[in-house]
Structures are given as structure tokens and as C-alpha cells.
Motif scaffolding. Structure first.
Motif, PDB file in Angstrom:
ATOM      1  N   MET A 257     -10.046 -11.213   4.128  1.00  0.00           N
ATOM      2  CA  MET A 257      -8.854 -10.187   3.198  1.00  0.00           C
ATOM      3  C   MET A 257      -9.449  -9.114   2.414  1.00  0.00           C
ATOM      4  O   MET A 257     -10.240  -8.763   2.827  1.00  0.00           O
ATOM      5  CB  MET A 257      -9.200 -11.330   1.806  1.00  0.00           C
ATOM      6  CG  MET A 257      -7.724 -10.233   1.423  1.00  0.00           C
ATOM      7  SD  MET A 257      -7.381 -12.627  -0.106  1.00  0.00           S
ATOM      8  CE  MET A 257      -6.016 -11.800  -0.798  1.00  0.00           C
ATOM      9  N   MET A 258      -8.229  -7.671   1.911  1.00  0.00           N
ATOM     10  CA  MET A 258      -8.658  -6.966   2.257  1.00  0.00           C
ATOM     11  C   MET A 258      -9.349  -6.303   0.757  1.00  0.00           C
ATOM     12  O   MET A 258      -8.505  -7.231   0.219  1.00  0.00           O
ATOM     13  CB  MET A 258      -7.790  -5.728   2.536  1.00  0.00           C
ATOM     14  CG  MET A 258      -7.872  -4.467   2.451  1.00  0.00           C
ATOM     15  SD  MET A 258      -6.572  -3.012   3.343  1.00  0.00           S
ATOM     16  CE  MET A 258      -6.747  -1.799   3.357  1.00  0.00           C
ATOM     17  N   LYS A 259      -9.930  -6.300   0.960  1.00  0.00           N
ATOM     18  CA  LYS A 259     -10.818  -5.934  -0.336  1.00  0.00           C
ATOM     19  C   LYS A 259     -10.157  -4.787  -1.432  1.00  0.00           C
ATOM     20  O   LYS A 259      -9.999  -5.058  -2.487  1.00  0.00           O
ATOM     21  CB  LYS A 259     -12.143  -5.133  -0.664  1.00  0.00           C
ATOM     22  CG  LYS A 259     -13.500  -5.225  -1.507  1.00  0.00           C
ATOM     23  CD  LYS A 259     -14.772  -5.245  -1.473  1.00  0.00           C
ATOM     24  CE  LYS A 259     -15.576  -4.997  -2.719  1.00  0.00           C
ATOM     25  NZ  LYS A 259     -16.857  -4.462  -2.478  1.00  0.00           N
ATOM     26  N   HIS A 260      -9.676  -4.241  -0.845  1.00  0.00           N
ATOM     27  CA  HIS A 260      -9.007  -3.031  -1.726  1.00  0.00           C
ATOM     28  C   HIS A 260      -6.897  -2.953  -1.121  1.00  0.00           C
ATOM     29  O   HIS A 260      -6.762  -2.070  -0.174  1.00  0.00           O
ATOM     30  CB  HIS A 260      -9.167  -1.483  -1.721  1.00  0.00           C
ATOM     31  CG  HIS A 260     -10.770  -1.517  -2.182  1.00  0.00           C
ATOM     32  ND1 HIS A 260     -11.237  -1.273  -3.805  1.00  0.00           N
ATOM     33  CD2 HIS A 260     -12.269  -1.761  -1.671  1.00  0.00           C
ATOM     34  CE1 HIS A 260     -12.531  -1.773  -3.962  1.00  0.00           C
ATOM     35  NE2 HIS A 260     -12.771  -1.640  -2.814  1.00  0.00           N
ATOM     36  N   PRO A 261      -6.610  -3.299  -1.377  1.00  0.00           N
ATOM     37  CA  PRO A 261      -5.519  -3.120  -0.810  1.00  0.00           C
ATOM     38  C   PRO A 261      -4.836  -2.091  -0.835  1.00  0.00           C
ATOM     39  O   PRO A 261      -3.881  -1.642  -0.328  1.00  0.00           O
ATOM     40  CB  PRO A 261      -4.064  -4.658  -1.311  1.00  0.00           C
ATOM     41  CG  PRO A 261      -5.149  -5.241  -3.068  1.00  0.00           C
ATOM     42  CD  PRO A 261      -6.698  -4.137  -2.652  1.00  0.00           C
ATOM     43  N   GLN A 262      -5.046  -1.135  -1.737  1.00  0.00           N
ATOM     44  CA  GLN A 262      -4.114  -0.349  -2.097  1.00  0.00           C
ATOM     45  C   GLN A 262      -4.584   1.322  -0.844  1.00  0.00           C
ATOM     46  O   GLN A 262      -3.728   2.117  -0.205  1.00  0.00           O
ATOM     47  CB  GLN A 262      -4.539   1.003  -3.361  1.00  0.00           C
ATOM     48  CG  GLN A 262      -5.641   1.268  -3.490  1.00  0.00           C
ATOM     49  CD  GLN A 262      -6.896   0.494  -4.034  1.00  0.00           C
ATOM     50  OE1 GLN A 262      -6.384  -0.987  -3.917  1.00  0.00           O
ATOM     51  NE2 GLN A 262      -8.165   0.369  -4.856  1.00  0.00           N
ATOM     52  N   LEU A 263      -5.844   0.516   0.045  1.00  0.00           N
ATOM     53  CA  LEU A 263      -6.162   1.017   1.193  1.00  0.00           C
ATOM     54  C   LEU A 263      -5.230   0.487   2.724  1.00  0.00           C
ATOM     55  O   LEU A 263      -5.221   0.942   3.549  1.00  0.00           O
ATOM     56  CB  LEU A 263      -7.292   0.921   1.551  1.00  0.00           C
ATOM     57  CG  LEU A 263      -8.176   1.783   0.212  1.00  0.00           C
ATOM     58  CD1 LEU A 263      -9.770   1.871   0.875  1.00  0.00           C
ATOM     59  CD2 LEU A 263      -8.091   3.218   0.243  1.00  0.00           C
ATOM     60  N   LYS A 264      -4.273  -0.520   2.712  1.00  0.00           N
ATOM     61  CA  LYS A 264      -3.750  -0.692   3.552  1.00  0.00           C
ATOM     62  C   LYS A 264      -3.039   0.007   4.076  1.00  0.00           C
ATOM     63  O   LYS A 264      -1.832   1.106   2.889  1.00  0.00           O
ATOM     64  CB  LYS A 264      -2.675  -1.840   2.964  1.00  0.00           C
ATOM     65  CG  LYS A 264      -2.119  -2.953   3.926  1.00  0.00           C
ATOM     66  CD  LYS A 264      -1.147  -4.022   3.650  1.00  0.00           C
ATOM     67  CE  LYS A 264      -0.935  -4.471   5.013  1.00  0.00           C
ATOM     68  NZ  LYS A 264       0.312  -5.843   4.568  1.00  0.00           N
ATOM     69  N   LEU A 265      -2.580   0.374   5.588  1.00  0.00           N
ATOM     70  CA  LEU A 265      -2.325   1.713   5.752  1.00  0.00           C
ATOM     71  C   LEU A 265      -0.897   1.076   5.672  1.00  0.00           C
ATOM     72  O   LEU A 265      -0.188   2.435   5.028  1.00  0.00           O
ATOM     73  CB  LEU A 265      -2.402   1.067   7.292  1.00  0.00           C
ATOM     74  CG  LEU A 265      -1.853   2.319   7.819  1.00  0.00           C
ATOM     75  CD1 LEU A 265      -2.458   4.112   7.757  1.00  0.00           C
ATOM     76  CD2 LEU A 265      -2.293   2.665   9.403  1.00  0.00           C
ATOM     77  N   ASP A 266      -0.152   0.171   5.540  1.00  0.00           N
ATOM     78  CA  ASP A 266       1.376  -0.094   5.605  1.00  0.00           C
ATOM     79  C   ASP A 266       2.234   0.697   3.896  1.00  0.00           C
ATOM     80  O   ASP A 266       2.883   0.536   3.804  1.00  0.00           O
ATOM     81  CB  ASP A 266       1.387  -1.156   5.953  1.00  0.00           C
ATOM     82  CG  ASP A 266       1.935  -1.613   6.773  1.00  0.00           C
ATOM     83  OD1 ASP A 266       1.989  -0.826   7.555  1.00  0.00           O
ATOM     84  OD2 ASP A 266       1.999  -3.262   7.696  1.00  0.00           O
ATOM     85  N   ASN A 267       1.122   1.128   3.225  1.00  0.00           N
ATOM     86  CA  ASN A 267       1.518   1.252   1.842  1.00  0.00           C
ATOM     87  C   ASN A 267       0.823   2.808   1.705  1.00  0.00           C
ATOM     88  O   ASN A 267       1.510   3.169   0.344  1.00  0.00           O
ATOM     89  CB  ASN A 267       0.094   0.092   1.164  1.00  0.00           C
ATOM     90  CG  ASN A 267       0.472  -1.220   0.953  1.00  0.00           C
ATOM     91  OD1 ASN A 267       1.898  -1.344   1.070  1.00  0.00           O
ATOM     92  ND2 ASN A 267      -0.676  -1.563   0.499  1.00  0.00           N
ATOM     93  N   GLN A 268       0.915   2.937   3.129  1.00  0.00           N
ATOM     94  CA  GLN A 268      -0.082   5.255   2.777  1.00  0.00           C
ATOM     95  C   GLN A 268       2.049   6.268   3.133  1.00  0.00           C
ATOM     96  O   GLN A 268       2.405   5.629   4.328  1.00  0.00           O
ATOM     97  CB  GLN A 268      -0.871   5.461   3.161  1.00  0.00           C
ATOM     98  CG  GLN A 268      -2.019   3.938   3.693  1.00  0.00           C
ATOM     99  CD  GLN A 268      -2.675   4.265   2.017  1.00  0.00           C
ATOM    100  OE1 GLN A 268      -2.411   5.297   1.265  1.00  0.00           O
ATOM    101  NE2 GLN A 268      -2.757   3.276   1.445  1.00  0.00           N
TER     102      GLN A 268
END
Length: 144
Positions: free
Chosen positions: A1-12
Motif C-alpha cells: 500500500m502506498m505510504k503517501h497517497p498524495q504522490l499517486k500519479l493519478d492525483n497529479q
């Protein structure tokens, strides 16, 4: 699981702009190849078709192309005999860009390109395209 969801590419937002920019530039390639122009050269031509005989500084401001890149672009376009780079009559330190006949005549051949590119976006209606333009203008203004 991603530790920092703000770094998810789909959120950029920036990645979407990057993908869109690359895709749009690719969509111009075929039309611009027929004119023997790169996309930055096409941008310069559009600016000069709006207003011929402007300084390099004015052209940099109008197109938002970096000054050193602009110098290289103009040299290549001069070699293609699309334009001349001449000394300003009033200030010899400034250079003025003047379209040559071949550069002026190219405008007719390029007139269909905006519609060809607009057809690449069949899922956007006219209102959405205008909204997208307004939103991108806001992004650009915030970044400058």
C-alpha cells in the motif's frame, strides 16, 4: 500500500498537463511536416502572421519561448528563407524579425491546421474547449 497517497500519479494535475502537451504536439507533427516546420517554429510563424516586423524581445514575450531557444529557432527559420533578422532602425542593439514572401505565403497553407487539431478532440464541445482554454490561462497566469 502506498505510504503517501498524495504522490499517486493519478492525483497529479501536472502529469495530466504533461501527457496532454505531448499528445497535442504529436498531433501537430503530420501537418507541420508538410510545411517543414517544428511546433516551436509554427508558434513563431503564428505570432509573426499576427504582427510582422517585431523585435526578438517582443516575439519572446508573445510566444513564451525562451530567449536562447528563440535565437536558434530564428536562425533555422532564416536558413529556410522564411524570415530575415535585421537591425532595428532606431536601436542597432535590437533585432527585428521580418517575414519574407515564403513565410507570408505559408499562412494560407497553415490556415487549416487549427481545425485539423480541434478535430482531434471529438469529446470536447465548443463550450468545454473555451472553458479549458480559460482554465489553462489561469494556470499559466499563476505560474508566471
Amino acid at each position: 500500500m502506498m505510504k503517501h497517497p498524495q504522490l499517486k500519479l493519478d492525483n497529479q494535475i501536472c502529469h495530466r498537463l504533461y501527457m496532454a502537451s505531448n499528445g497535442i504536439t504529436r498531433s501537430y507533427r503530420e501537418a507541420l511536416d508538410r510545411l517543414n516546420l517544428t511546433y516551436p517554429q509554427y508558434v513563431v510563424m503564428m505570432a509573426l502572421w499576427e504582427k510582422d516586423e517585431i523585435t526578438i524581445a517582443e516575439l519572446v514575450e508573445k510566444t513564451a519561448i525562451d530567449g536562447s531557444a528563440m535565437t536558434q529557432i530564428l536562425k533555422k527559420m532564416s536558413d529556410k528563407q522564411l524570415l530575415n533578422i535585421i537591425k532595428d532602425k532606431h536601436d542597432g542593439r535590437k533585432r527585428v524579425i521580418k517575414l519574407l514572401t515564403q513565410g507570408k505565403d505559408m499562412q494560407t497553407d497553415a490556415a487549416c491546421i487549427p481545425e485539423q487539431i480541434r478535430c482531434q478532440f471529438p469529446s470536447l464541445n465548443t463550450d468545454e474547449a473555451q472553458q479549458l482554454t480559460a482554465l489553462l490561462d489561469k494556470v499559466i497566469q499563476d505560474l508566471n
